[in-house]
Scaffold this active site. Structure first.
Site, PDB file in Angstrom:
ATOM      1  N   SER A 116      -8.993  86.295  37.471  1.00 21.79           N
ATOM      2  CA  SER A 116      -7.881  86.892  36.738  1.00 21.79           C
ATOM      3  C   SER A 116      -7.537  86.052  35.519  1.00 21.79           C
ATOM      4  CB  SER A 116      -6.676  86.927  37.679  1.00 21.79           C
ATOM      5  OG  SER A 116      -5.497  87.176  36.974  1.00 21.79           O
ATOM      6  N   TYR A 143      -0.335  83.027  44.281  1.00 19.37           N
ATOM      7  CA  TYR A 143      -1.419  83.989  44.041  1.00 19.37           C
ATOM      8  C   TYR A 143      -2.351  83.460  42.946  1.00 19.37           C
ATOM      9  CZ  TYR A 143      -3.992  87.718  41.869  1.00 19.37           C
ATOM     10  OH  TYR A 143      -5.009  88.437  41.296  1.00 19.37           O
ATOM     11  N   LYS A 162      -6.583  82.022  42.815  1.00 21.82           N
ATOM     12  CA  LYS A 162      -7.686  82.403  41.919  1.00 21.82           C
ATOM     13  C   LYS A 162      -8.302  81.150  41.300  1.00 21.82           C
ATOM     14  CE  LYS A 162      -7.532  86.759  42.532  1.00 21.82           C
ATOM     15  NZ  LYS A 162      -8.580  87.377  43.340  1.00 21.82           N
TER      16      LYS A 162
HETATM   17  P1  NAD Z   1      -6.014  96.116  46.009  1.00 20.49           P
HETATM   18  O1  NAD Z   1      -4.939  95.543  46.862  1.00 20.49           O
HETATM   19  O2  NAD Z   1      -5.927  97.550  45.639  1.00 20.49           O
HETATM   20  O3  NAD Z   1      -7.441  95.856  46.691  1.00 20.49           O
HETATM   21  C1  NAD Z   1      -7.705  94.728  47.487  1.00 20.49           C
HETATM   22  C2  NAD Z   1      -8.292  95.214  48.803  1.00 20.49           C
HETATM   23  O4  NAD Z   1      -8.560  94.078  49.634  1.00 20.49           O
HETATM   24  C3  NAD Z   1      -7.353  96.129  49.568  1.00 20.49           C
HETATM   25  O5  NAD Z   1      -8.016  97.340  49.893  1.00 20.49           O
HETATM   26  C4  NAD Z   1      -6.995  95.334  50.822  1.00 20.49           C
HETATM   27  O6  NAD Z   1      -6.802  96.173  51.951  1.00 20.49           O
HETATM   28  C5  NAD Z   1      -8.201  94.414  50.956  1.00 20.49           C
HETATM   29  N1  NAD Z   1      -7.948  93.160  51.683  1.00 20.49           N
HETATM   30  C6  NAD Z   1      -6.934  92.275  51.476  1.00 20.49           C
HETATM   31  N2  NAD Z   1      -7.058  91.252  52.334  1.00 20.49           N
HETATM   32  C7  NAD Z   1      -8.161  91.480  53.086  1.00 20.49           C
HETATM   33  C8  NAD Z   1      -8.784  90.792  54.155  1.00 20.49           C
HETATM   34  N3  NAD Z   1      -8.278  89.656  54.652  1.00 20.49           N
HETATM   35  N4  NAD Z   1      -9.921  91.307  54.672  1.00 20.49           N
HETATM   36  C9  NAD Z   1     -10.433  92.476  54.230  1.00 20.49           C
HETATM   37  N5  NAD Z   1      -9.871  93.181  53.226  1.00 20.49           N
HETATM   38  C10 NAD Z   1      -8.747  92.686  52.661  1.00 20.49           C
HETATM   39  O7  NAD Z   1      -6.114  95.206  44.705  1.00 20.49           O
HETATM   40  P2  NAD Z   1      -6.925  95.427  43.354  1.00 20.49           P
HETATM   41  O8  NAD Z   1      -5.940  95.634  42.268  1.00 20.49           O
HETATM   42  O9  NAD Z   1      -7.996  96.409  43.549  1.00 20.49           O
HETATM   43  O10 NAD Z   1      -7.523  93.977  43.176  1.00 20.49           O
HETATM   44  C11 NAD Z   1      -8.829  93.644  43.600  1.00 20.49           C
HETATM   45  C12 NAD Z   1      -9.089  92.175  43.297  1.00 20.49           C
HETATM   46  O11 NAD Z   1      -8.941  91.963  41.904  1.00 20.49           O
HETATM   47  C13 NAD Z   1      -8.122  91.226  43.986  1.00 20.49           C
HETATM   48  O12 NAD Z   1      -8.840  90.067  44.375  1.00 20.49           O
HETATM   49  C14 NAD Z   1      -7.129  90.897  42.901  1.00 20.49           C
HETATM   50  O13 NAD Z   1      -6.538  89.639  43.081  1.00 20.49           O
HETATM   51  C15 NAD Z   1      -8.030  90.904  41.665  1.00 20.49           C
HETATM   52  N6  NAD Z   1      -7.288  91.156  40.414  1.00 20.49           N
HETATM   53  C16 NAD Z   1      -6.478  92.252  40.324  1.00 20.49           C
HETATM   54  C17 NAD Z   1      -5.770  92.474  39.143  1.00 20.49           C
HETATM   55  C18 NAD Z   1      -4.824  93.642  39.018  1.00 20.49           C
HETATM   56  O14 NAD Z   1      -3.971  93.607  38.138  1.00 20.49           O
HETATM   57  N7  NAD Z   1      -4.958  94.686  39.828  1.00 20.49           N
HETATM   58  C19 NAD Z   1      -5.916  91.590  38.067  1.00 20.49           C
HETATM   59  C20 NAD Z   1      -6.762  90.494  38.202  1.00 20.49           C
HETATM   60  C21 NAD Z   1      -7.447  90.282  39.386  1.00 20.49           C
HETATM   61  C1  WQD Z   2       3.047  93.362  32.132  1.00 19.17           C
HETATM   62  C2  WQD Z   2       4.191  93.277  31.121  1.00 19.17           C
HETATM   63  C3  WQD Z   2       6.172  92.252  32.015  1.00 19.17           C
HETATM   64  C4  WQD Z   2       7.020  95.371  34.981  1.00 19.17           C
HETATM   65  C5  WQD Z   2       0.441  90.311  36.596  1.00 19.17           C
HETATM   66  C6  WQD Z   2      -0.008  89.079  37.313  1.00 19.17           C
HETATM   67  C7  WQD Z   2      -1.412  88.748  36.969  1.00 19.17           C
HETATM   68  C8  WQD Z   2      -2.350  89.954  37.107  1.00 19.17           C
HETATM   69  C9  WQD Z   2      -1.788  91.224  36.598  1.00 19.17           C
HETATM   70  C10 WQD Z   2      -3.743  89.761  39.006  1.00 19.17           C
HETATM   71  C11 WQD Z   2       4.940  91.956  31.162  1.00 19.17           C
HETATM   72  C12 WQD Z   2       6.434  93.706  31.690  1.00 19.17           C
HETATM   73  C13 WQD Z   2       6.457  94.621  33.974  1.00 19.17           C
HETATM   74  C14 WQD Z   2       8.294  95.982  34.767  1.00 19.17           C
HETATM   75  C15 WQD Z   2       8.301  95.075  32.534  1.00 19.17           C
HETATM   76  N1  WQD Z   2      -2.730  90.230  38.441  1.00 19.17           N
HETATM   77  N2  WQD Z   2       7.073  94.478  32.761  1.00 19.17           N
HETATM   78  N3  WQD Z   2       8.876  95.809  33.547  1.00 19.17           N
HETATM   79  O1  WQD Z   2       2.661  89.991  34.367  1.00 19.17           O
HETATM   80  O2  WQD Z   2       0.720  90.473  32.822  1.00 19.17           O
HETATM   81  O3  WQD Z   2       0.303  90.112  35.203  1.00 19.17           O
HETATM   82  O4  WQD Z   2      -0.440  91.387  36.980  1.00 19.17           O
HETATM   83  O5  WQD Z   2      -4.386  88.795  38.790  1.00 19.17           O
HETATM   84  O6  WQD Z   2      -1.779  87.696  37.796  1.00 19.17           O
HETATM   85  O7  WQD Z   2       0.833  88.003  36.957  1.00 19.17           O
HETATM   86  O8  WQD Z   2       1.403  92.202  34.485  1.00 19.17           O
HETATM   87  O9  WQD Z   2       2.074  94.550  34.799  1.00 19.17           O
HETATM   88  O10 WQD Z   2       3.454  92.728  35.889  1.00 19.17           O
HETATM   89  O11 WQD Z   2       3.517  92.995  33.406  1.00 19.17           O
HETATM   90  O12 WQD Z   2       8.884  94.940  31.461  1.00 19.17           O
HETATM   91  O13 WQD Z   2       8.854  96.641  35.639  1.00 19.17           O
HETATM   92  O14 WQD Z   2       5.156  94.284  31.476  1.00 19.17           O
HETATM   93  O15 WQD Z   2       7.284  91.462  31.721  1.00 19.17           O
HETATM   94  O16 WQD Z   2       5.329  91.657  29.843  1.00 19.17           O
HETATM   95  P1  WQD Z   2       1.363  90.617  34.149  1.00 19.17           P
HETATM   96  P2  WQD Z   2       2.622  93.167  34.734  1.00 19.17           P
END
Ligand code: NAD
Ligand code: WQD
Length: 336
Positions: free
Chosen positions: A124, A149, A153
């Site tokens: 991330s 969290y 990562k």
């Molecule tokens: P998500 O929660 O939709 O998907 C994650 C999946 O992992 C879920 O289906 C959950 O049931 C499963 N899971 C969690 N713990 C588990 C375990 N112990 N064993 C088996 N399965 C398990 O999340 P997502 O948004 O699809 O994110 C996927 C990956 O990408 C995550 O590692 C997340 O940290 C990373 N990521 C997400 C974002 C974002 O903004 N969505 C941004 C950066 C990184």
């Molecule tokens: C985006 C912008 C908020 C909600 C987070 C995690 C990061 C990553 C993605 C996984 C910001 C603003 C948000 C609301 C708002 N996840 N906001 N009102 O903060 O960039 O990242 O999610 O790795 O680790 O920290 O994403 O979607 O929460 O926010 O004004 O109700 O929207 O302040 O500027 P962020 P976000």
């Protein structure tokens, strides 16, 4: 290739399964359904024409991972499984470290036992903390994380790098995602967070389907063009295709490869609100409130390394992201 997708019924995982199947791969999913539903499998099958093999299993249980490897000849792992709610991680750090770090250690143990040498990991942009360089290149020094969290990562990037050093014939690909939004154009799969969403787009969707009264915009006094936070929003289908592209590196020399997956464009919170309103011809009520603790002003990528080395770049614009998000919300959220 036969690919194990951990967390494959989740938001990014399900879209990636579709793109892997479209690219001709076979997919085995491993998920404990803690944040997703088994019905996603029907939807993947409907979109991609092929149903992934599925195991309900928890990566904290080493034997259940071993079972998947022993029953399938896996060539590579795409590792999404993990907990991802920033606020919850502050309240439950032990659970987050056990799940994300402990679970991944089990996965690496099983991969070693079964001779599986290729892994793509969901990292991330959070690892950059408050970034030292904008746009952020992969060379940007890692920053201080503000929550457990984010720390998982960072720790996992380090663990996977050490793992590859100790196993020089292995491939480790670290993909640093920026802010995924949008949904598959079918409207069948998308982001379905439990409870009140933390992230911007899922919150907006709850407002527009009438489940929440208005959007709270967290601060308008940042050093950005309109004072609200700027982020790099990427369509989840582009992100999913980035995983397929990254797997090209598996035919290169073994090593650790790191890529930013973003668009390279920064949009503010109000840009998103207005783009969503225009794309979907709908009004989003909002109020400016206090800054959210831990937020930074600006975060967007320089994605040129992924283009140079993987020939990958994003295709979908903000209007498409907003339309696709709304289509999914109308299908999935309004009836609940
Ligand atoms: P998500 O929660 O939709 O998907 C994650 C999946 O992992 C879920 O289906 C959950 O049931 C499963 N899971 C969690 N713990 C588990 C375990 N112990 N064993 C088996 N399965 C398990 O999340 P997502 O948004 O699809 O994110 C996927 C990956 O990408 C995550 O590692 C997340 O940290 C990373 N990521 C997400 C974002 C974002 O903004 N969505 C941004 C950066 C990184
Ligand atoms: C985006 C912008 C908020 C909600 C987070 C995690 C990061 C990553 C993605 C996984 C910001 C603003 C948000 C609301 C708002 N996840 N906001 N009102 O903060 O960039 O990242 O999610 O790795 O680790 O920290 O994403 O979607 O929460 O926010 O004004 O109700 O929207 O302040 O500027 P962020 P976000």
């Amino acid at each position: 290739m036969n690919i194990l997708v951990t967390g494959g019924t989740g938001y990014i995982g399900s879209h990636t399964c579709v793109e892997l199947i479209n690219a001709g791969h076979d997919v085995v999913i491993f998920d404990n359904l803690s944040n997703s539903k088994e019905s996603v499998l029907d939807r993947i099958e409907k979109i991609a024409g092929k149903r992934p093999k599925f195991y309900v299993a928890d990566m904290r249980d080493l034997d259940s991972i071993r079972k998947v490897f022993s029953e399938n000849s896996i060539d590579a792992v795409v590792h999404f499984a993990g907990l991802k709610a920033v606020g919850e991680s502050v309240a439950k750090p032990v659970e987050y470290y056990k799940n994300n770090v402990g679970g991944t250690l089990n996965l690496l143990t099983a991969m070693t036992e079964f001779g599986v040498k290729k892994i793509v990991f969901s990292s991330s942009a959070t690892v950059y903390g408050d970034p030292a360089i904008i746009p952020i290149t992969e060379d940007c020094p890692l920053g201080t994380t503000t929550n457990p969290y984010g720390e998982t990562k960072k720790m996992l990037e380090r663990i996977l790098t050490d793992f590859q050093k100790a196993n020089p014939d292995n491939y480790v690909i670290l993909l640093r995602y920026f802010n995924p939004i949008g949904a598959h154009e079918s409207g069948l799969i998308g982001d379905e967070p439990n409870g009140i969403p933390n992230n911007l787009m899922p919150y907006i969707l709850q407002v527009v389907v009438g489940k929440l009264p208005y959007l709270r915009v967290f601060g308008n006094d940042y050093d950005t063009p309109d004072g609200t936070g700027v982020r790099d929003y990427i369509h989840v289908v582009d992100l999913a295709k980035g995983h397929v592209a990254a797997m090209k590196k598996f035919s290169d020399e073994p090593g650790v490869y790191i890529y930013n997956l973003g668009t390279g464009i920064g949009y503010s919170v109000l840009d998103i609100v207005h783009a969503f309103e225009k794309a979907n011809n709908i009004n989003i009520p909002y109020q400016i409130v206090e800054r959210r603790p831990g937020d930074i002003a600006t975060n967007y990528s320089d994605p040129s390394k992924a283009f140079r080395e993987l020939s990958w770049k994003t295709e979908f614009d903000l209007e498409t992201m907003c339309k696709d998000s709304y289509r999914f919300a109308k299908n999935a959220l309004s009836g609940q």
